[in-house]
Design a protein around this motif. Structure first.
Motif, PDB file in Angstrom:
ATOM      1  N   PHE A 298       3.431   0.435  -2.868  1.00 52.91           N
ATOM      2  CA  PHE A 298       2.648   1.430  -2.130  1.00 52.91           C
ATOM      3  C   PHE A 298       1.170   1.056  -2.029  1.00 52.91           C
ATOM      4  N   TYR A 299       0.810  -0.170  -2.451  1.00 49.09           N
ATOM      5  CA  TYR A 299      -0.539  -0.664  -2.204  1.00 49.09           C
ATOM      6  C   TYR A 299      -0.694  -1.079  -0.740  1.00 49.09           C
ATOM      7  N   ASP A 300      -1.893  -0.898  -0.211  1.00 48.61           N
ATOM      8  CA  ASP A 300      -2.276  -1.504   1.059  1.00 48.61           C
ATOM      9  C   ASP A 300      -2.711  -2.940   0.736  1.00 48.61           C
TER      10      ASP A 300
ATOM     11  N   HIS B  34      -6.623   2.640  -1.744  1.00 50.29           N
ATOM     12  CA  HIS B  34      -5.695   1.797  -0.998  1.00 50.29           C
ATOM     13  C   HIS B  34      -4.243   1.987  -1.462  1.00 50.29           C
ATOM     14  N   VAL B  35      -3.955   3.175  -2.008  1.00 47.57           N
ATOM     15  CA  VAL B  35      -2.596   3.510  -2.445  1.00 47.57           C
ATOM     16  C   VAL B  35      -2.038   4.594  -1.526  1.00 47.57           C
ATOM     17  N   ASP B  36      -0.806   4.408  -1.082  1.00 47.30           N
ATOM     18  CA  ASP B  36      -0.103   5.414  -0.288  1.00 47.30           C
ATOM     19  C   ASP B  36       0.512   6.433  -1.255  1.00 47.30           C
ATOM     20  N   PHE B  37      -0.281   7.433  -1.634  1.00 45.56           N
ATOM     21  CA  PHE B  37       0.193   8.386  -2.633  1.00 45.56           C
ATOM     22  C   PHE B  37       1.291   9.294  -2.092  1.00 45.56           C
ATOM     23  N   GLU B  38       1.344   9.483  -0.784  1.00 43.40           N
ATOM     24  CA  GLU B  38       2.466  10.244  -0.229  1.00 43.40           C
ATOM     25  C   GLU B  38       3.772   9.477  -0.444  1.00 43.40           C
ATOM     26  N   GLY B  39       3.698   8.175  -0.281  1.00 45.80           N
ATOM     27  CA  GLY B  39       4.871   7.347  -0.555  1.00 45.80           C
ATOM     28  C   GLY B  39       5.254   7.378  -2.021  1.00 45.80           C
TER      29      GLY B  39
ATOM     30  N   ARG C 125       7.019  10.624  -2.772  1.00 43.57           N
ATOM     31  CA  ARG C 125       8.423  10.617  -2.320  1.00 43.57           C
ATOM     32  C   ARG C 125       9.301   9.827  -3.284  1.00 43.57           C
TER      33      ARG C 125
END
Length: 357
Positions: free
Chosen positions: A112-114, A336-341, A344
Motif C-alpha cells: 500500500f506504499y506509493d 505516501h500510504v494508501d490507508f483506505e487500502g 480494507r
C-alpha cells in the motif's frame, strides 16, 4: 484469566536486541499465524490493535506483545483460544513462514506504499534509516558497558552469598506453595519488560492480573536466578505450566517466573525494575550475603553501581534518539500510504479471524 495480558517478545540489552520471536512463532503452536510485512508508517501496529480490540469485544482473551523500541507500539497480538496470532515480521525480528497458508502466512502491508513517491524521497529515507540504526548501536554499546559493571557487582556480592541458606529458603517455599499436580503443558517464554525509549517498562500489572500471590525477590545484585531455576524445576516436575521471563542481559537466567495455574508469581525487584505492588512475601536476597563481606565491599559496590547507572542513562538517551529518528522516518512515509487500502485489508483479515470463533 485476565481479559488482556501484556508482555514483550523483544528486549534491548547489553548484548544488543534479544528476541523470543522464534519461540513464539513456532508454526506448530498456531492454527493461523499472520506475519506482517511492510516498513515504517504503514499501519502494522494499528492493524494489530484493531484486531485485538475486536477480539476483546467478542469476549476472547487477548495477549498484547509490545515493541521494545517504542512500548506504545505493538509487535504482536495473540488470541490463544483460537490459536491465532499476528506478528510484526520485519527487522530486527524477521519471521518467515514455514508452512505457508497451512499454518503461517504473509500479510504484505508494504503493497500500500506509493512506490514512486517513496523513491522520490529515497535520500531522506536512507539518511533517517541510517540515523536510527546508528543510535541503536550507540545504545547497545552503552548498555553493554553497563552490563559489565552490573556483572562485576554481582560476582563480588556472590562471593559472600550463603548458597545453602538460599536453597533452604527456596525449598521451604516449594514445599509450602507447590502442592498438588498441574494440568501439564509446555512452558511459554516472554519478556516482562525492557529498557525502552521511555525508560524501563515492566508489565507488573499483568503479573498481578494472573497471579494474586506474589513473592517479591528484592535482589540488588542479581542473585535470584538459582532460586528461580529450582522453583521452575519443581513446578515442571509437578506438571505446572510456567510463564518464564528471561533476563535480557543473561538469556540463560530467569528474571521472573509466573505460575498462573497456582495464581503464584516470583518477581525480581531492583533499581530500574522496582515492583511496587502488593506482595504476599518479600524475600531480601541481600540478607543472605555475609554482613562482613558486604561491609568490606560497600564502597566498591557503590562505585560500580554509580558507573552502571551513568552508562544505562547514556544508553537510554541513545534509545530516545533512535525513537526520534524512527518517528521522522515514519513521517516521510505516511503521506505516501494508501490507508483506505490498508483498512480494507484489515477488514478482510478480521473477518477471516472472526470465522475461527
Amino acid at each position: 484469566m485476565a481479559a488482556a495480558t501484556h508482555f514483550f517478545l523483544g528486549a534491548n540489552s547489553g548484548r544488543g536486541f534479544q528476541s523470543l520471536f522464534d519461540r513464539f512463532c513456532a508454526p506448530e503452536a498456531h492454527y493461523d499465524l499472520l506475519v506482517l510485512k511492510g516498513g515504517p508508517g504503514v499501519g502494522k501496529s494499528t492493524m494489530m490493535r484493531r484486531i485485538g480490540a475486536a477480539m476483546e469485544d467478542r469476549g476472547e482473551q487477548v495477549e498484547y506483545l509490545y515493541c521494545s523500541g517504542d512500548p506504545k507500539s505493538l509487535d504482536g497480538v495473540h488470541i490463544p483460544r483460537i490459536r491465532t496470532a499476528i506478528v510484526d515480521g520485519t527487522a530486527p525480528h524477521v519471521i518467515e513462514p514455514k508452512f505457508p497458508a497451512a499454518a503461517d502466512r504473509y500479510v504484505n502491508l508494504g503493497a500500500f506504499y506509493d512506490i514512486a513517491a517513496a523513491k522520490a524521497a529515497r535520500g531522506e529515507i536512507i539518511r533517517r534509516s541510517r540515523a536510527c540504526s546508528a543510535a541503536y548501536q550507540r545504545a547497545y554499546r552503552a548498555l553493554g558497558a553497563a552490563r559489565q559493571m552490573a556483572d562485576s557487582a554481582s560476582a563480588l556480592a556472590a562471593e559472600g552469598l550463603d548458597g545453602e541458606k538460599l536453597m533452604r529458603r527456596t525449598d521451604g517455599i516449594i514445599g509450602r506453595e507447590l502442592r498438588g499436580k498441574g494440568s501439564g503443558g509446555e512452558d511459554v517464554y516472554r519478556f516482562l519488560g525492557s529498557i525502552t525509549c521511555m525508560g524501563p517498562v515492566w508489565r507488573f500489572d499483568t503479573v498481578e492480573d494472573l497471579c494474586p500471590k506474589i513473592y517479591q525477590l528484592q535482589d540488588t545484585y542479581g542473585l535470584a536466578a538459582p532460586m528461580l531455576d529450582r522453583i521452575r524445576a519443581a513446578a515442571r516436575a509437578r506438571g505446572f505450566r510456567a510463564i518464564v521471563c528471561p533476563d535480557p542481559d543473561h538469556m540463560e537466567s530467569i528474571q521472573h517466573l509466573l505460575l498462573p495455574e497456582l495464581g503464584l508469581a516470583f518477581v525480581t525487584s531492583r533499581e530500574g525494575m522496582v515492583y511496587g505492588g502488593p506482595a504476599y512475601r518479600r524475600v531480601r536476597l541481600e540478607g543472605m550475603i555475609a554482613p562482613a563481606h558486604l561491609k568490606r565491599c560497600k564502597s566498591h559496590l557503590r562505585f560500580v553501581r554509580r558507573v552502571e547507572a551513568a552508562l544505562r542513562e547514556e544508553g537510554l538517551e541513545a534509545l530516545r534518539e533512535a525513537k526520534a529518528a524512527h518517528d521522522a522516518l515514519e513521517a516521510v512515509y505516511q503521506p505516501h500510504v494508501d490507508f483506505e487500502g490498508v483498512d480494507r485489508c484489515v477488514g478482510r483479515e478480521l473477518e477471516r479471524i472472526e470465522g475461527y470463533l
